[in-house]
Write an enzyme that holds these catalytic residues in place. Structure first.
Site, short mmCIF file in Angstrom:
data_model
loop_
_atom_site.label_atom_id
_atom_site.label_comp_id
_atom_site.label_asym_id
_atom_site.label_seq_id
_atom_site.Cartn_x
_atom_site.Cartn_y
_atom_site.Cartn_z
N CYS A 1 -18.14 -36.79 -17.30
CA CYS A 1 -19.59 -37.00 -17.21
C CYS A 1 -20.19 -35.89 -16.32
O CYS A 1 -21.24 -35.33 -16.62
CB CYS A 1 -19.92 -38.35 -16.58
SG CYS A 1 -19.10 -39.76 -17.31
N HIS B 1 -23.49 -33.46 -16.68
CA HIS B 1 -24.69 -33.97 -16.00
C HIS B 1 -24.74 -33.67 -14.51
O HIS B 1 -25.67 -34.09 -13.84
CB HIS B 1 -24.82 -35.48 -16.27
CG HIS B 1 -25.01 -35.77 -17.72
ND1 HIS B 1 -26.15 -35.45 -18.41
CD2 HIS B 1 -24.17 -36.31 -18.65
CE1 HIS B 1 -26.03 -35.80 -19.68
NE2 HIS B 1 -24.83 -36.32 -19.86
N ARG C 1 -25.61 -45.89 -23.99
CA ARG C 1 -25.73 -44.43 -23.91
C ARG C 1 -24.43 -43.82 -23.38
O ARG C 1 -24.01 -42.75 -23.85
CB ARG C 1 -26.90 -44.06 -22.98
CG ARG C 1 -27.22 -42.58 -22.99
CD ARG C 1 -27.75 -42.16 -24.35
NE ARG C 1 -27.88 -40.70 -24.48
CZ ARG C 1 -26.91 -39.91 -24.94
NH1 ARG C 1 -25.74 -40.42 -25.28
NH2 ARG C 1 -27.11 -38.61 -25.06
N CYS D 1 -21.98 -41.00 -25.11
CA CYS D 1 -21.46 -39.79 -24.44
C CYS D 1 -19.94 -39.71 -24.61
O CYS D 1 -19.40 -38.64 -24.91
CB CYS D 1 -21.79 -39.82 -22.95
SG CYS D 1 -23.38 -39.13 -22.56
#
Lengths: 108, 275
Positions: free
Chosen positions: B189, B193, B232, B236
């Protein structure tokens, strides 16, 4: 000329017989290999799940490999199982590596 | 001698990183973004990618004259107010009647020794009143959650993390998941991000993880409806070719807990719309 023709025909028949026997052996070996490979693929896939690093690409390969094995499509089953094995091994390597490596992603 | 000093120093550093308190983690996490995007006020991170990309923001703001989620949000309110078969309703299960509480979830329940997300609490409320569980991720549960989030608009996220026990273990589990590479594409992640936030993936700008939880559930054009944060996250995971986990799995709950704690201090501005 006639002798030569007869000899050629005999050689040709021999070659065909040899090829046919190879083909038969190859087919039986592939059947056994496909079964073993599908089982190994399933086991390694389960290990990747247990390690928390299942890839979404592995399950479809294992499922299709099993289906092809049932349908006696051994070459295809073997090929898919080998792909699943390879990916599961990579997933397990990732799981092992990430036990420590995740710390490198922390903000610095 | 020098080698043993080096090993000891590395072990100490490793121990400090692993055992950093949630508060230390949060300070470092938020500092990373405020340093990197020094011209953006911290509260703006609540707007996700629209804090970083002015063109996208202009288009997004134009849609807000008639928000695409308006009807779904009204449905959420209706569902929230509709009594169960026993005559009670959702308000009876939550503090303050379920109004203005979004900013306190997920919460670690010490009595039950487990994490409770808002969607899980909604479903548990249904079960307590003899109703069936709703499917997680989208549909009715996302609409109800969106309505509840709308009543918290402007409230500051205030997640409390325990300093010991299972609550801390859950926090650490979520933290590790966020930073761990996974899937065939070998991405964490954080790779997208955190490290690459603000950069492009094809035509899309990568949003910052800081502020992600403030605006969920979101109404995504791609989904044609509301979806929860965990939906969500599952998307991802699928994009990096990792097998998504089930909604409300212990790991996803832990990740939501970690992410929301990292956004402590930011205002709730959900539900929001996204592409």
């Amino acid at each position: 000329m006639k002798v030569l023709f007869n000899n050629s025909r005999a050689v040709l028949i021999c070659i065909l017989l040899i090829l046919a026997s190879f083909s038969s052996i190859a087919k039986s070996v592939t059947q056994a290999q496909a079964k073993a490979a599908t089982e190994e693929a399933h086991n390694l896939w389960q290990q990747s799940i247990a390690a928390g690093h299942e890839w979404s690409t592995i399950k479809p390969l294992v499922v299709q490999s099993k289906k092809n094995l049932t349908a006696k499509l051994y070459f295809s089953a073997l090929s898919l199982a080998e792909q699943a094995i390879s990916q599961s091994k990579q997933a397990l390597i990732q799981a092992e590596h990430e036990k420590i490596n995740w710390l490198n992603n922390l903000p610095k | 001698m020098q080698r043993s000093i080096l090993i000891t120093a590395m072990a100490l550093l490793f121990s400090c990183i692993v055992n950093a308190t949630p508060e230390q983690d949060k300070k470092l996490f938020q500092k990373f973004y405020t340093d990197r995007f020094s011209d953006i006020p911290i509260s703006e991170f609540s707007n996700g990618v629209y804090a970083l990309d002015q063109d996208a923001r202009d288009q997004w703001e134009a849609t807000l004259d008639f928000p695409p989620y308006e009807y779904a949000l009204e449905e959420g309110e209706e569902l929230f107010d509709t009594p169960f078969r026993n005559g009670k309703n959702y308000a009876s299960c939550f503090e303050n009647g379920g109004i203005n509480i979004r900013q306190n979830y997920p919460t670690f329940n010490r009595q039950r020794n487990t994490l409770i997300t808002l969607e899980l609490a909604i479903n548990e409320c249904r079960a307590e009143n003899g109703e069936n569980f709703l499917a997680y991720g989208k549909g009715e549960i996302a609409k109800i959650s969106a309505y509840m989030a709308s009543t918290s608009e402007g409230s500051i996220i205030n997640i409390v993390t325990p300093t010991k026990g299972n609550g801390l273990a859950d926090y650490k589990k979520g933290k590790q998941y966020f930073y761990t590479k996974r899937g065939q594409l070998n991405f964490s992640c954080a790779n997208c991000h955190l490290q690459n936030a603000g950069r492009k993936v094809r035509s899309e700008t990568l949003s910052t993880a800081l502020g992600h939880p403030t605006h969920f559930p979101v109404y995504r054009m791609k989904w044609g409806g509301f979806g929860t944060l965990q939906r969500r996250i599952a998307s991802c995971d699928a994009q990096v070719r990792a097998q998504p986990l089930l909604g409300q799995s212990e790991t996803y709950k832990a990740l939501e807990y970690f992410l929301t704690y990292m956004s402590n201090g930011l205002p709730i501005n959900g539900p929001a719309s996204r592409k």
